[in-house]
Design a protein around this motif. Structure first.
Motif, PDB file in Angstrom:
ATOM      1  N   MET A   1      17.126  -7.394  -2.410  1.00 16.12           N
ATOM      2  CA  MET A   1      15.803  -7.083  -1.891  1.00 16.12           C
ATOM      3  C   MET A   1      14.773  -7.394  -2.967  1.00 16.12           C
ATOM      4  SD  MET A   1      14.498  -3.584  -0.146  1.00 16.12           S
ATOM      5  CE  MET A   1      14.185  -4.017   1.533  1.00 16.12           C
ATOM      6  N   HIS A   2      13.631  -7.910  -2.543  1.00 12.92           N
ATOM      7  CA  HIS A   2      12.501  -8.135  -3.444  1.00 12.92           C
ATOM      8  C   HIS A   2      11.360  -7.221  -3.021  1.00 12.92           C
ATOM      9  CE1 HIS A   2      14.803 -11.830  -4.078  1.00 12.92           C
ATOM     10  NE2 HIS A   2      14.303 -11.755  -5.298  1.00 12.92           N
ATOM     11  N   PHE A   3      10.577  -6.812  -3.997  1.00 11.28           N
ATOM     12  CA  PHE A   3       9.391  -6.027  -3.682  1.00 11.28           C
ATOM     13  C   PHE A   3       8.221  -6.588  -4.470  1.00 11.28           C
ATOM     14  CE2 PHE A   3      12.006  -3.886  -6.752  1.00 11.28           C
ATOM     15  CZ  PHE A   3      11.207  -3.168  -7.640  1.00 11.28           C
ATOM     16  N   LEU A   4       7.188  -6.951  -3.726  1.00 12.60           N
ATOM     17  CA  LEU A   4       5.990  -7.536  -4.305  1.00 12.60           C
ATOM     18  C   LEU A   4       5.021  -6.409  -4.636  1.00 12.60           C
ATOM     19  CD1 LEU A   4       4.353 -10.105  -4.996  1.00 12.60           C
ATOM     20  CD2 LEU A   4       3.500 -10.041  -2.629  1.00 12.60           C
ATOM     21  N   ILE A   5       4.556  -6.402  -5.877  1.00 13.22           N
ATOM     22  CA  ILE A   5       3.659  -5.334  -6.320  1.00 13.22           C
ATOM     23  C   ILE A   5       2.378  -5.917  -6.900  1.00 13.22           C
ATOM     24  CG2 ILE A   5       5.574  -3.762  -6.797  1.00 13.22           C
ATOM     25  CD1 ILE A   5       5.044  -4.355  -9.833  1.00 13.22           C
ATOM     26  N   ARG A   6       1.358  -5.068  -6.954  1.00 18.14           N
ATOM     27  CA  ARG A   6       0.113  -5.415  -7.649  1.00 18.14           C
ATOM     28  C   ARG A   6      -0.166  -4.324  -8.669  1.00 18.14           C
ATOM     29  NH1 ARG A   6      -3.871  -5.291  -3.825  1.00 18.14           N
ATOM     30  NH2 ARG A   6      -3.327  -7.380  -3.148  1.00 18.14           N
ATOM     31  N   TRP A   7      -0.239  -4.756  -9.927  1.00 14.68           N
ATOM     32  CA  TRP A   7      -0.570  -3.825 -11.007  1.00 14.68           C
ATOM     33  C   TRP A   7      -2.048  -3.458 -10.921  1.00 14.68           C
ATOM     34  CZ3 TRP A   7       3.063  -1.427 -13.585  1.00 14.68           C
ATOM     35  CH2 TRP A   7       4.330  -1.994 -13.686  1.00 14.68           C
ATOM     36  N   PRO A   8      -2.474  -2.404 -11.595  1.00  9.67           N
ATOM     37  CA  PRO A   8      -3.878  -1.964 -11.517  1.00  9.67           C
ATOM     38  C   PRO A   8      -4.900  -3.029 -11.944  1.00  9.67           C
ATOM     39  CG  PRO A   8      -2.535  -0.242 -12.487  1.00  9.67           C
ATOM     40  CD  PRO A   8      -1.658  -1.453 -12.356  1.00  9.67           C
TER      41      PRO A   8
ATOM     42  N   ALA B   1       5.873  -0.437   1.818  1.00 10.13           N
ATOM     43  CA  ALA B   1       4.837  -1.463   1.760  1.00 10.13           C
ATOM     44  C   ALA B   1       3.486  -0.849   2.100  1.00 10.13           C
ATOM     45  CB  ALA B   1       5.171  -2.595   2.721  1.00 10.13           C
ATOM     46  N   GLY B   2       2.490  -1.228   1.319  1.00 10.20           N
ATOM     47  CA  GLY B   2       1.143  -0.729   1.544  1.00 10.20           C
ATOM     48  C   GLY B   2       0.824   0.561   0.805  1.00 10.20           C
ATOM     49  N   GLN B   3       1.815   1.170   0.210  1.00  7.86           N
ATOM     50  CA  GLN B   3       1.602   2.433  -0.504  1.00  7.86           C
ATOM     51  C   GLN B   3       1.211   2.184  -1.959  1.00  7.86           C
ATOM     52  OE1 GLN B   3       1.715   5.706   0.782  1.00  7.86           O
ATOM     53  NE2 GLN B   3       1.617   4.448   2.626  1.00  7.86           N
ATOM     54  N   ARG B   4       0.456   3.124  -2.493  1.00  9.76           N
ATOM     55  CA  ARG B   4       0.055   3.078  -3.906  1.00  9.76           C
ATOM     56  C   ARG B   4       0.732   4.224  -4.630  1.00  9.76           C
ATOM     57  NH1 ARG B   4      -6.302   1.999  -4.060  1.00  9.76           N
ATOM     58  NH2 ARG B   4      -5.780   2.223  -6.240  1.00  9.76           N
ATOM     59  N   TYR B   5       1.129   3.953  -5.854  1.00  7.37           N
ATOM     60  CA  TYR B   5       1.842   4.942  -6.679  1.00  7.37           C
ATOM     61  C   TYR B   5       1.210   4.963  -8.063  1.00  7.37           C
ATOM     62  CZ  TYR B   5       5.276   4.157  -3.009  1.00  7.37           C
ATOM     63  OH  TYR B   5       5.897   4.022  -1.786  1.00  7.37           O
ATOM     64  N   ALA B   6       1.039   6.156  -8.606  1.00 10.64           N
ATOM     65  CA  ALA B   6       0.596   6.262  -9.991  1.00 10.64           C
ATOM     66  C   ALA B   6       1.581   5.476 -10.850  1.00 10.64           C
ATOM     67  CB  ALA B   6       0.556   7.724 -10.428  1.00 10.64           C
ATOM     68  N   VAL B   7       1.095   4.854 -11.900  1.00 10.94           N
ATOM     69  CA  VAL B   7       1.947   3.990 -12.724  1.00 10.94           C
ATOM     70  C   VAL B   7       3.200   4.724 -13.188  1.00 10.94           C
ATOM     71  CG1 VAL B   7       2.101   2.676 -14.873  1.00 10.94           C
ATOM     72  CG2 VAL B   7       0.059   2.480 -13.437  1.00 10.94           C
ATOM     73  N   ASP B   8       3.063   5.928 -13.715  1.00  9.67           N
ATOM     74  CA  ASP B   8       4.232   6.673 -14.195  1.00  9.67           C
ATOM     75  C   ASP B   8       5.219   6.962 -13.068  1.00  9.67           C
ATOM     76  OD1 ASP B   8       3.246   6.652 -16.760  1.00  9.67           O
ATOM     77  OD2 ASP B   8       2.508   8.721 -16.700  1.00  9.67           O
ATOM     78  N   ASP B   9       4.701   7.292 -11.880  1.00 11.82           N
ATOM     79  CA  ASP B   9       5.560   7.548 -10.730  1.00 11.82           C
ATOM     80  C   ASP B   9       6.268   6.263 -10.307  1.00 11.82           C
ATOM     81  OD1 ASP B   9       6.709   8.961  -8.521  1.00 11.82           O
ATOM     82  OD2 ASP B   9       5.062   8.299  -7.234  1.00 11.82           O
ATOM     83  N   PHE B  10       5.526   5.161 -10.296  1.00 12.07           N
ATOM     84  CA  PHE B  10       6.126   3.878  -9.938  1.00 12.07           C
ATOM     85  C   PHE B  10       7.267   3.523 -10.891  1.00 12.07           C
ATOM     86  CE2 PHE B  10       6.445  -0.702 -10.527  1.00 12.07           C
ATOM     87  CZ  PHE B  10       6.808  -1.081  -9.240  1.00 12.07           C
TER      88      PHE B  10
ATOM     89  N   ALA C   1      -4.546   4.610 -19.007  1.00 10.73           N
ATOM     90  CA  ALA C   1      -5.293   4.609 -17.744  1.00 10.73           C
ATOM     91  C   ALA C   1      -4.615   5.581 -16.779  1.00 10.73           C
ATOM     92  CB  ALA C   1      -5.328   3.203 -17.163  1.00 10.73           C
ATOM     93  N   HIS C   2      -4.961   6.843 -16.903  1.00 10.75           N
ATOM     94  CA  HIS C   2      -4.248   7.909 -16.195  1.00 10.75           C
ATOM     95  C   HIS C   2      -4.394   7.876 -14.676  1.00 10.75           C
ATOM     96  CE1 HIS C   2      -3.206   9.499 -20.053  1.00 10.75           C
ATOM     97  NE2 HIS C   2      -4.485   9.491 -20.404  1.00 10.75           N
ATOM     98  N   GLU C   3      -5.433   7.257 -14.174  1.00 12.98           N
ATOM     99  CA  GLU C   3      -5.640   7.169 -12.721  1.00 12.98           C
ATOM    100  C   GLU C   3      -5.116   5.858 -12.151  1.00 12.98           C
ATOM    101  OE1 GLU C   3      -6.797   9.776 -10.960  1.00 12.98           O
ATOM    102  OE2 GLU C   3      -6.848  10.859 -12.860  1.00 12.98           O
ATOM    103  N   ALA C   4      -4.560   4.997 -12.988  1.00 18.73           N
ATOM    104  CA  ALA C   4      -4.116   3.674 -12.551  1.00 18.73           C
ATOM    105  C   ALA C   4      -2.972   3.777 -11.556  1.00 18.73           C
ATOM    106  CB  ALA C   4      -3.682   2.849 -13.758  1.00 18.73           C
ATOM    107  N   GLN C   5      -3.000   2.888 -10.548  1.00 19.06           N
ATOM    108  CA  GLN C   5      -1.983   2.886  -9.519  1.00 19.06           C
ATOM    109  C   GLN C   5      -1.426   1.487  -9.286  1.00 19.06           C
ATOM    110  OE1 GLN C   5      -3.925   4.726  -6.114  1.00 19.06           O
ATOM    111  NE2 GLN C   5      -3.037   6.689  -6.703  1.00 19.06           N
ATOM    112  N   VAL C   6      -0.160   1.457  -8.912  1.00 17.90           N
ATOM    113  CA  VAL C   6       0.532   0.228  -8.538  1.00 17.90           C
ATOM    114  C   VAL C   6       0.620   0.210  -7.014  1.00 17.90           C
ATOM    115  CG1 VAL C   6       2.703  -1.060  -8.695  1.00 17.90           C
ATOM    116  CG2 VAL C   6       1.888   0.268 -10.661  1.00 17.90           C
ATOM    117  N   THR C   7       0.308  -0.929  -6.419  1.00 20.53           N
ATOM    118  CA  THR C   7       0.404  -1.078  -4.975  1.00 20.53           C
ATOM    119  C   THR C   7       1.650  -1.891  -4.640  1.00 20.53           C
ATOM    120  OG1 THR C   7      -2.012  -1.069  -4.799  1.00 20.53           O
ATOM    121  CG2 THR C   7      -0.778  -1.885  -2.891  1.00 20.53           C
ATOM    122  N   VAL C   8       2.454  -1.376  -3.735  1.00 22.60           N
ATOM    123  CA  VAL C   8       3.594  -2.135  -3.228  1.00 22.60           C
ATOM    124  C   VAL C   8       3.063  -2.930  -2.034  1.00 22.60           C
ATOM    125  CG1 VAL C   8       5.889  -2.028  -2.196  1.00 22.60           C
ATOM    126  CG2 VAL C   8       5.267  -0.451  -4.040  1.00 22.60           C
ATOM    127  N   LEU C   9       3.028  -4.244  -2.188  1.00 19.53           N
ATOM    128  CA  LEU C   9       2.462  -5.100  -1.159  1.00 19.53           C
ATOM    129  C   LEU C   9       3.449  -5.434  -0.044  1.00 19.53           C
ATOM    130  CD1 LEU C   9       0.555  -7.527  -3.528  1.00 19.53           C
ATOM    131  CD2 LEU C   9      -0.399  -5.612  -2.227  1.00 19.53           C
TER     132      LEU C   9
END
Length: 94
Positions: free
Chosen positions: A4-11, A31-40, A83-91
């Motif tokens: 499986m591949h997962f496409l992400i977008r960094w902050p 897909a479409g969800q955002r996660y805090a960097v540490d959580d991701f 960047a404590h509020e930064a989030q990763v998006t799973v595209l």
């Protein structure tokens, strides 16, 4: 094993196509969800370790590609350490 591949977008807008040796990653991300960097990173760590262990169970050795992918994710995440509020998006998941 199904890969499986997962496409992400960094902050910062950089996209990355990530690899998992198992579909287990779909249990940790949507897909479409955002996660805090540490959580991701934590979710990636758990999913990729499970995937690697599934390879070990089937073939007798860990999946080095999954562990390499985790190392890249952890390395990329360091850019956002302060960047404590930064989030990763799973595209996408495929």
């Amino acid at each position: 094993m199904p890969v499986m591949h997962f496409l992400i977008r960094w902050p910062d807008g950089v996209e990355a196509n990530c690899y998992s040796p198992s579909t287990v990653v779909s249990e940790f991300f949507a897909a479409g969800q955002r996660y805090a960097v540490d959580d991701f990173v934590a979710r990636s760590r758990e999913a990729l370790h499970i995937g690697s262990e599934r390879v070990r169970e089937k073939y007798g050795f860990a999946c080095s590609a999954a562990l390499d992918q985790l190392a890249r994710i952890e390395d990329d995440a360091r850019r956002f350490h302060d960047a404590h509020e930064a989030q990763v998006t799973v595209l996408a998941l495929d």
